[in-house]
Motif scaffolding. Structure first.
Motif, mmCIF file in Angstrom:
data_model
loop_
_atom_site.group_PDB
_atom_site.id
_atom_site.type_symbol
_atom_site.label_atom_id
_atom_site.label_comp_id
_atom_site.label_asym_id
_atom_site.label_seq_id
_atom_site.Cartn_x
_atom_site.Cartn_y
_atom_site.Cartn_z
ATOM 1 N N GLY A 91 12.008 5.413 5.680
ATOM 2 C CA GLY A 91 12.689 4.215 5.212
ATOM 3 C C GLY A 91 12.005 2.922 5.612
ATOM 4 N N SER A 92 10.849 3.045 6.251
ATOM 5 C CA SER A 92 10.144 1.852 6.732
ATOM 6 C C SER A 92 9.203 1.246 5.704
ATOM 7 N N TYR A 93 8.896 1.988 4.631
ATOM 8 C CA TYR A 93 7.866 1.557 3.695
ATOM 9 C C TYR A 93 8.346 1.748 2.261
ATOM 10 N N SER A 94 7.771 0.977 1.368
ATOM 11 C CA SER A 94 8.054 1.130 -0.054
ATOM 12 C C SER A 94 6.834 0.689 -0.847
ATOM 13 N N LEU A 95 6.637 1.292 -2.006
ATOM 14 C CA LEU A 95 5.521 0.891 -2.851
ATOM 15 C C LEU A 95 5.749 -0.518 -3.377
ATOM 16 N N GLU A 96 4.723 -1.326 -3.336
ATOM 17 C CA GLU A 96 4.795 -2.660 -3.918
ATOM 18 C C GLU A 96 4.785 -2.527 -5.440
ATOM 19 N N LYS A 97 5.753 -3.119 -6.101
ATOM 20 C CA LYS A 97 5.798 -3.045 -7.556
ATOM 21 C C LYS A 97 4.656 -3.832 -8.186
ATOM 22 N N ASP A 98 4.302 -4.953 -7.580
ATOM 23 C CA ASP A 98 3.206 -5.793 -8.065
ATOM 24 C C ASP A 98 1.918 -5.354 -7.377
ATOM 25 N N LEU A 99 0.976 -4.860 -8.151
ATOM 26 C CA LEU A 99 -0.267 -4.345 -7.577
ATOM 27 C C LEU A 99 -1.071 -5.416 -6.851
ATOM 28 N N THR A 100 -0.873 -6.681 -7.195
ATOM 29 C CA THR A 100 -1.611 -7.740 -6.506
ATOM 30 C C THR A 100 -1.102 -7.968 -5.091
ATOM 31 N N GLU A 126 -14.679 -6.301 3.137
ATOM 32 C CA GLU A 126 -14.865 -5.736 1.797
ATOM 33 C C GLU A 126 -14.730 -6.805 0.720
ATOM 34 N N GLY A 127 -13.735 -7.681 0.846
ATOM 35 C CA GLY A 127 -13.611 -8.768 -0.113
ATOM 36 C C GLY A 127 -14.847 -9.629 -0.124
ATOM 37 N N ASN A 128 -15.368 -9.900 1.051
ATOM 38 C CA ASN A 128 -16.553 -10.755 1.149
ATOM 39 C C ASN A 128 -17.800 -10.075 0.590
ATOM 40 N N GLN A 129 -17.872 -8.744 0.731
ATOM 41 C CA GLN A 129 -19.026 -8.006 0.239
ATOM 42 C C GLN A 129 -18.957 -7.749 -1.266
ATOM 43 N N PHE A 130 -17.774 -7.439 -1.765
ATOM 44 C CA PHE A 130 -17.656 -6.991 -3.153
ATOM 45 C C PHE A 130 -17.552 -8.136 -4.154
ATOM 46 N N ILE A 131 -16.891 -9.221 -3.794
ATOM 47 C CA ILE A 131 -16.702 -10.321 -4.742
ATOM 48 C C ILE A 131 -18.009 -11.104 -4.871
ATOM 49 N N PRO A 132 -18.480 -11.345 -6.085
ATOM 50 C CA PRO A 132 -19.746 -12.084 -6.261
ATOM 51 C C PRO A 132 -19.704 -13.441 -5.576
ATOM 52 N N SER A 133 -20.842 -13.876 -5.100
ATOM 53 C CA SER A 133 -20.922 -15.102 -4.312
ATOM 54 C C SER A 133 -20.706 -16.358 -5.151
ATOM 55 N N GLY A 172 -26.918 -12.314 -16.418
ATOM 56 C CA GLY A 172 -28.133 -11.908 -17.122
ATOM 57 C C GLY A 172 -27.857 -11.067 -18.350
ATOM 58 N N GLY A 173 -26.730 -11.319 -18.994
ATOM 59 C CA GLY A 173 -26.392 -10.565 -20.199
ATOM 60 C C GLY A 173 -25.785 -9.201 -19.937
ATOM 61 N N VAL A 174 -25.510 -8.880 -18.678
ATOM 62 C CA VAL A 174 -24.924 -7.590 -18.313
ATOM 63 C C VAL A 174 -23.539 -7.829 -17.722
ATOM 64 N N LEU A 175 -22.565 -7.017 -18.125
ATOM 65 C CA LEU A 175 -21.216 -7.122 -17.575
ATOM 66 C C LEU A 175 -21.080 -6.145 -16.410
ATOM 67 N N TYR A 176 -20.796 -6.681 -15.246
ATOM 68 C CA TYR A 176 -20.632 -5.868 -14.046
ATOM 69 C C TYR A 176 -19.151 -5.784 -13.677
ATOM 70 N N SER A 177 -18.712 -4.611 -13.259
ATOM 71 C CA SER A 177 -17.367 -4.424 -12.716
ATOM 72 C C SER A 177 -17.489 -4.180 -11.218
ATOM 73 N N PHE A 178 -16.577 -4.770 -10.453
ATOM 74 C CA PHE A 178 -16.668 -4.636 -9.007
ATOM 75 C C PHE A 178 -15.275 -4.409 -8.412
ATOM 76 N N PRO A 179 -15.182 -3.823 -7.218
ATOM 77 C CA PRO A 179 -13.881 -3.629 -6.575
ATOM 78 C C PRO A 179 -13.228 -4.976 -6.302
ATOM 79 N N TYR A 180 -11.954 -5.090 -6.665
ATOM 80 C CA TYR A 180 -11.257 -6.364 -6.509
ATOM 81 C C TYR A 180 -9.857 -6.152 -5.930
ATOM 82 N N LYS A 181 -9.758 -5.165 -5.061
ATOM 83 C CA LYS A 181 -8.486 -4.940 -4.374
ATOM 84 C C LYS A 181 -8.217 -6.096 -3.416
ATOM 85 N N TYR A 182 -9.249 -6.543 -2.744
ATOM 86 C CA TYR A 182 -9.168 -7.732 -1.892
ATOM 87 C C TYR A 182 -9.714 -8.907 -2.685
ATOM 88 N N LYS A 183 -9.008 -10.024 -2.674
ATOM 89 C CA LYS A 183 -9.298 -11.133 -3.576
ATOM 90 C C LYS A 183 -10.047 -12.288 -2.933
#
Length: 461
Positions: free
Chosen positions: A242-251, A276-283, A318-329
């Motif tokens: 009873g201590s935890y619950s799933l967050e309805k909003d994924l953000t 991880e946020g600092n590494q994964f999010i483009p500079s 450079g004309g390429v679409l990259y996808s990256f982890p964005y769990k941390y914003k």
């Protein structure tokens, strides 16, 4: 072998400076003897919380993004886009024993932390002046942390020295211990912790271990042992607490206020949220991400999966679409307006549902397994599982859900491939230069020079 033995107790106290939110007590000053460190509740708390702080004190290290990044590259989750040959070895599965990151970020950092936990366990057990509640809490946390560290070490390296004392003279020449024995010690430490800890957290924001943290980790350890009845019991204890619950909003899942978090670690470096946020999010806009998600991973997500739009970022360069982890914003922010908003999530409730689903399926409780799996899928906006599904297909569906729910989190994909004996089958067709022996990392060569009793894993020199 280098275990960083000098002035360990001074070090334990120094690293907690500036972490008042984590420990909620002032750090003791001018205490250099172990007997002094564990004379008062306040200084003992500082010593143990110093382990958490040290784990988060340097970028991309063992418990601070290193496991996620390096194993994500070794598996089929991440692609390295920068020209760093040392990191590239993880991606092309050609790790050399001389790799500096392998030694510095993984092996040495882990054993540094293990040594600190050993020092705390010894000091706490020998102390006669601590209150019983404080002693039990800190000893339970120390047992949990040692088990947590060894869990990842044994899954990365296999057999390894099992160091459970501060006797550095003996430790320096210890041979590798069979992984089965190491796993037994992990379970013993976790059971000790479970018996010592209580459901209440000892600090704000779930940034230190409590009883349910240990139960969640036990569920994971039992999962890796295929001990299905114990898996179901441990995961159920957490889910039904009873201590935890799933967050309805994924953000909201990876915010420090998330009610889904069972255990998370507080960043300690000024200006940083998560590594991880600092590494994964483009500079910057139009910059190529340092790491992007592979097409193998992107192709697994079903149409309409809310995790794609909420947890995956994209950027053209450079004309390429990259996808990256964005769990941390959030990237690092050194402005005067910096506010810490994201902690590093280690254990969360969604994983416990998936762990229990796998256990229930293997125990023949298919309706219960489907219910747990559907709990996670419903949150992601996906259709529910057909109730007539057979056991084989259900287990495949659970692994697929683990891949999409837990992507780039704590090496889950890498370890899942290994524990289900799918690594060679899957990766030999996806990774250039793959060999079956690549499922274990090499023992660092520099450590073998320091300790001639260390043998090497198969497939490495």
């Amino acid at each position: 072998m280098n275990y960083r033995i000098n002035c360990i107790f001074c070090f334990l106290l120094i690293v907690v400076t500036g972490c008042k939110k984590l420990i909620d007590v002032p750090g003791p000053e001018n205490l250099t003897e172990s007997t002094d460190v564990f004379k008062s509740d306040a200084s003992a708390v500082s010593a143990v919380t110093g382990i958490y702080s040290k784990a988060m004190s340097s970028a991309v290290s063992f418990l601070n993004g290193g496991i996620t990044i390096y194993t994500g590259l070794s598996a089929d989750e991440l692609i390295q886009n920068e020209t760093n040959s040392t990191v590239q070895e993880f991606f092309i599965n050609s790790l050399q024993p001389s790799n500096s990151l392998l030694r510095k970020d993984l092996w040495v950092r882990a054993y540094d932390l293990i040594y600190q936990t050993n020092a705390c366990i010894e000091g706490l057990k020998s102390s006669k002046s601590l209150t019983e509640a404080t002693r039990n809490q800190l000893l339970g946390e120390s047992y949990f942390l040692r088990a947590f560290l060894y869990f990842y070490m044994v899954n990365l390296f296999g057999d390894l020295p099992l160091i459970i004392t501060t006797d550095y003279t003996t430790n320096a020449t210890l041979p590798r211990t069979n992984a089965t024995i190491v796993r037994s010690r992990i379970k013993a430490d976790l059971i000790n912790a479970l018996n010592l800890l209580i459901p209440s957290y000892p600090s704000p924001d779930r940034a230190r271990a409590n009883k349910w943290t240990v139960s969640a980790m036990l569920a994971k350890v039992y999962l890796y042992d295929d001990n299905w009845q114990e898996v179901e019991s441990a995961a159920s204890a957490v889910i039904n607490s009873g201590s935890y619950s799933l967050e309805k909003d994924l953000t909201h899942v990876f915010l420090y206020t998330s009610n889904e978090s069972i255990f998370q670690m507080m960043p300690v470096a000024q200006g940083y949220n998560t590594t991880e946020g600092n590494q994964f999010i483009p500079s910057r806009t139009f910059a190529v991400p340092a790491y992007s998600l592979s097409n193998y991973l992107l192709g697994v997500f079903e149409p309409g999966d809310k995790r794609v739009i909420n947890w995956i970022g994209s950027q053209s360069a450079g004309g390429v679409l990259y996808s990256f982890p964005y769990k941390y914003k959030l990237k690092a922010d050194f402005s005067a307006s910096f506010v810490l908003r994201e902690y590093y999530v280690v254990l969360r409730l969604a994983e416990q549902y998936l762990i229990r689903a796998e256990a229930r399926a293997n125990l023949g409780n298919l309706p219960g397994a489907i219910q747990d799996l559907d709990t996670v899928r419903y949150r992601a906006g996906l259709s529910l599982i057909d109730s007539s599904i057979n056991k084989t297909d259900l287990l495949v569906a659970i692994q697929k859900e683990r891949q999409t729910e837990l992507f780039t989190e704590w090496g889950n994909r890498w370890f899942d491939l290994k524990r289900t004996k799918q690594a060679d089958l899957v990766l030999k067709n996806r990774k250039l230069g793959w060999n079956a022996t690549d499922t274990l990392y090499p023992i660092p060569g520099a450590e073998r020079l320091l300790n001639p009793n260390l043998t090497q894993n198969d497939g490495y020199n």
